[in-house]
Design a protein around this motif. Structure first.
Motif, PDB file in Angstrom:
ATOM      1  N   SER A 142      44.034  29.028  54.754  1.00 49.12           N
ATOM      2  CA  SER A 142      44.364  29.915  54.869  1.00 49.12           C
ATOM      3  C   SER A 142      45.135  31.287  54.799  1.00 49.12           C
ATOM      4  N   ALA A 143      45.670  31.265  56.512  1.00 43.22           N
ATOM      5  CA  ALA A 143      46.192  32.214  56.716  1.00 43.22           C
ATOM      6  C   ALA A 143      46.252  31.653  58.216  1.00 43.22           C
ATOM      7  N   PRO A 144      47.874  31.149  57.996  1.00 48.09           N
ATOM      8  CA  PRO A 144      49.060  30.393  58.876  1.00 48.09           C
ATOM      9  C   PRO A 144      49.574  31.848  60.067  1.00 48.09           C
ATOM     10  N   GLY A 145      49.820  30.547  61.276  1.00 48.42           N
ATOM     11  CA  GLY A 145      50.579  31.813  61.627  1.00 48.42           C
ATOM     12  C   GLY A 145      50.562  31.027  62.922  1.00 48.42           C
ATOM     13  N   ALA A 146      51.713  31.101  63.654  1.00 50.88           N
ATOM     14  CA  ALA A 146      52.157  30.631  65.224  1.00 50.88           C
ATOM     15  C   ALA A 146      51.105  30.354  65.854  1.00 50.88           C
ATOM     16  N   ARG A 147      50.190  30.537  65.379  1.00 55.83           N
ATOM     17  CA  ARG A 147      48.350  29.886  67.466  1.00 55.83           C
ATOM     18  C   ARG A 147      48.613  28.797  65.891  1.00 55.83           C
ATOM     19  N   LYS A 148      47.953  28.915  64.355  1.00 55.58           N
ATOM     20  CA  LYS A 148      47.114  28.134  64.046  1.00 55.58           C
ATOM     21  C   LYS A 148      48.162  28.155  62.537  1.00 55.58           C
ATOM     22  N   PRO A 149      48.822  27.254  62.942  1.00 52.67           N
ATOM     23  CA  PRO A 149      50.545  26.649  61.377  1.00 52.67           C
ATOM     24  C   PRO A 149      49.034  25.925  60.687  1.00 52.67           C
ATOM     25  N   ILE A 150      49.974  25.502  58.941  1.00 49.99           N
ATOM     26  CA  ILE A 150      49.525  24.224  58.451  1.00 49.99           C
ATOM     27  C   ILE A 150      50.637  23.547  58.922  1.00 49.99           C
ATOM     28  N   ARG A 151      50.184  22.513  59.336  1.00 49.35           N
ATOM     29  CA  ARG A 151      50.170  20.604  60.098  1.00 49.35           C
ATOM     30  C   ARG A 151      50.173  19.870  59.056  1.00 49.35           C
ATOM     31  N   VAL A 152      52.260  19.108  58.779  1.00 47.37           N
ATOM     32  CA  VAL A 152      52.247  18.102  58.246  1.00 47.37           C
ATOM     33  C   VAL A 152      52.223  17.557  58.630  1.00 47.37           C
ATOM     34  N   ALA A 153      51.442  16.185  58.235  1.00 48.04           N
ATOM     35  CA  ALA A 153      51.943  14.687  58.877  1.00 48.04           C
ATOM     36  C   ALA A 153      52.936  14.660  58.083  1.00 48.04           C
ATOM     37  N   ALA A 154      53.690  13.399  58.527  1.00 48.92           N
ATOM     38  CA  ALA A 154      54.575  12.447  57.581  1.00 48.92           C
ATOM     39  C   ALA A 154      54.979  11.242  57.916  1.00 48.92           C
ATOM     40  N   GLY A 155      54.581   9.985  56.963  1.00 48.32           N
ATOM     41  CA  GLY A 155      54.824   9.120  57.246  1.00 48.32           C
ATOM     42  C   GLY A 155      55.096   7.680  55.667  1.00 48.32           C
ATOM     43  N   GLN A 156      54.959   7.011  56.204  1.00 48.85           N
ATOM     44  CA  GLN A 156      55.200   6.315  55.861  1.00 48.85           C
ATOM     45  C   GLN A 156      54.720   4.497  55.389  1.00 48.85           C
ATOM     46  N   ARG A 157      54.164   4.493  53.927  1.00 51.48           N
ATOM     47  CA  ARG A 157      53.833   2.685  53.846  1.00 51.48           C
ATOM     48  C   ARG A 157      54.402   1.305  53.603  1.00 51.48           C
ATOM     49  N   GLN A 158      54.550   1.208  54.101  1.00 50.71           N
ATOM     50  CA  GLN A 158      54.618  -0.611  54.004  1.00 50.71           C
ATOM     51  C   GLN A 158      53.722  -1.482  54.152  1.00 50.71           C
TER      52      GLN A 158
END
Length: 270
Positions: free
Chosen positions: A13-29
């Motif tokens: 709820s309080a992102p910053g440079a030291r603790k950002p929101i992390r996003v993992a991108a993927g593809q299901r096959q």
């Protein structure tokens, strides 16, 4: 035809440079989910911009999407989802904390918090909790941005069917693999060899497909090292949420059971 891109988002709820929101991108096959990459979003504004990316995509987000009906009705708040979220977003954190604290103070020991129906099966903290972890603030910061972006919230609010957001909970999948062992810590003192081994055990199990989701994670050597090395566990949590999102694409109604309360929502794979 390929399935839509899947994402897992470890939200703060309080992102910053030291603790950002992390996003993992993927593809299901089929039964394989390939990790395409990890991204850091250093602000809530960056998160809002990310949500505007064109579809088709489906994301699992590690934040609560709803509040317990018992709490909402006792406080006399709106019982329609859009109206409730607008009301909640208009309150300050101090106002929310005072209202929630008064609600808890009036209840007996051991039953201070109201719970959603999905909290028990998922082993999740109540979404009204404002400390350790402050998931009430995550809801306050995240869900209004989902609504503003016009993404589709299945079972809760209609939006752009090409951009789908669902509530995930990485801890549910992690516990299936390593029980109650701790695997992450934001504090430097908490970055122990035992937690590193626990992260390695989670990654090994995901690569081998040893979960009830019936999916196998495909990683490069560098990605595997990155997930194990991140002592905060944020990167790994994003990947766990991504796998829950990928699982939802194989299920009717995204894996929601029948009769889910449209005010409370549901946690993927609970």
């Amino acid at each position: 035809m390929r399935d839509p891109s899947v994402f897992g988002i470890d939200f703060t709820s309080a992102p910053g440079a030291r603790k950002p929101i992390r996003v993992a991108a993927g593809q299901r096959q089929g039964a394989v989910v390939r990790l395409a990459g990890l991204t850091a979003l250093p602000s809530l504004e960056a998160f809002s911009a990310w949500l505007a990316r064109p579809g088709p995509w489906l994301a699992g987000l590690d934040l609560p999407f709803g509040l317990p009906r018992e709490l909402v009705e006792q406080l006399g708040w709106p019982t329609g989802y859009r109206a409730l979220m607008a009301h909640y977003a208009a309150l300050s954190r101090a106002e929310i904390r005072d209202l929630f604290a008064a609600f808890c103070d009036a209840r007996p020991a051991g039953a201070k918090f109201a719970h959603r129906a999905c909290d028990g099966p998922a082993g999740a903290s109540p979404s009204m909790k404002w400390v350790n972890p402050p998931v009430a603030w995550m809801l306050h910061a995240g869900v209004p941005r989902l609504i503003e972006a016009g993404v589709h919230l299945p079972g809760l609010l209609d939006g752009d069917a090409g951009r789908v957001a669902l509530e995930a909970y990485p801890g549910l999948l992690a516990r299936e693999l390593i029980g109650r062992r701790s695997y992450k810590s934001d504090a430097r003192a908490g970055r122990t060899p035992d937690r590193l081994i626990a992260r390695k055990d989670i990654v090994d199990a995901l690569e081998q497909g040893r979960t009830r989701l019936g999916l196998r994670l495909k990683l490069s050597h560098a990605q595997r090292d990155e997930l194990v090395a991140d002592a905060s566990g944020d990167s790994l949590d994003a990947v766990l949420a991504m796998l829950q999102a990928a699982w939802s694409t194989t299920q009717p109604r995204h894996g929601w059971p029948e009769g889910v309360d449209p005010l409370e929502g549901w946690i993927l794979s609970a």
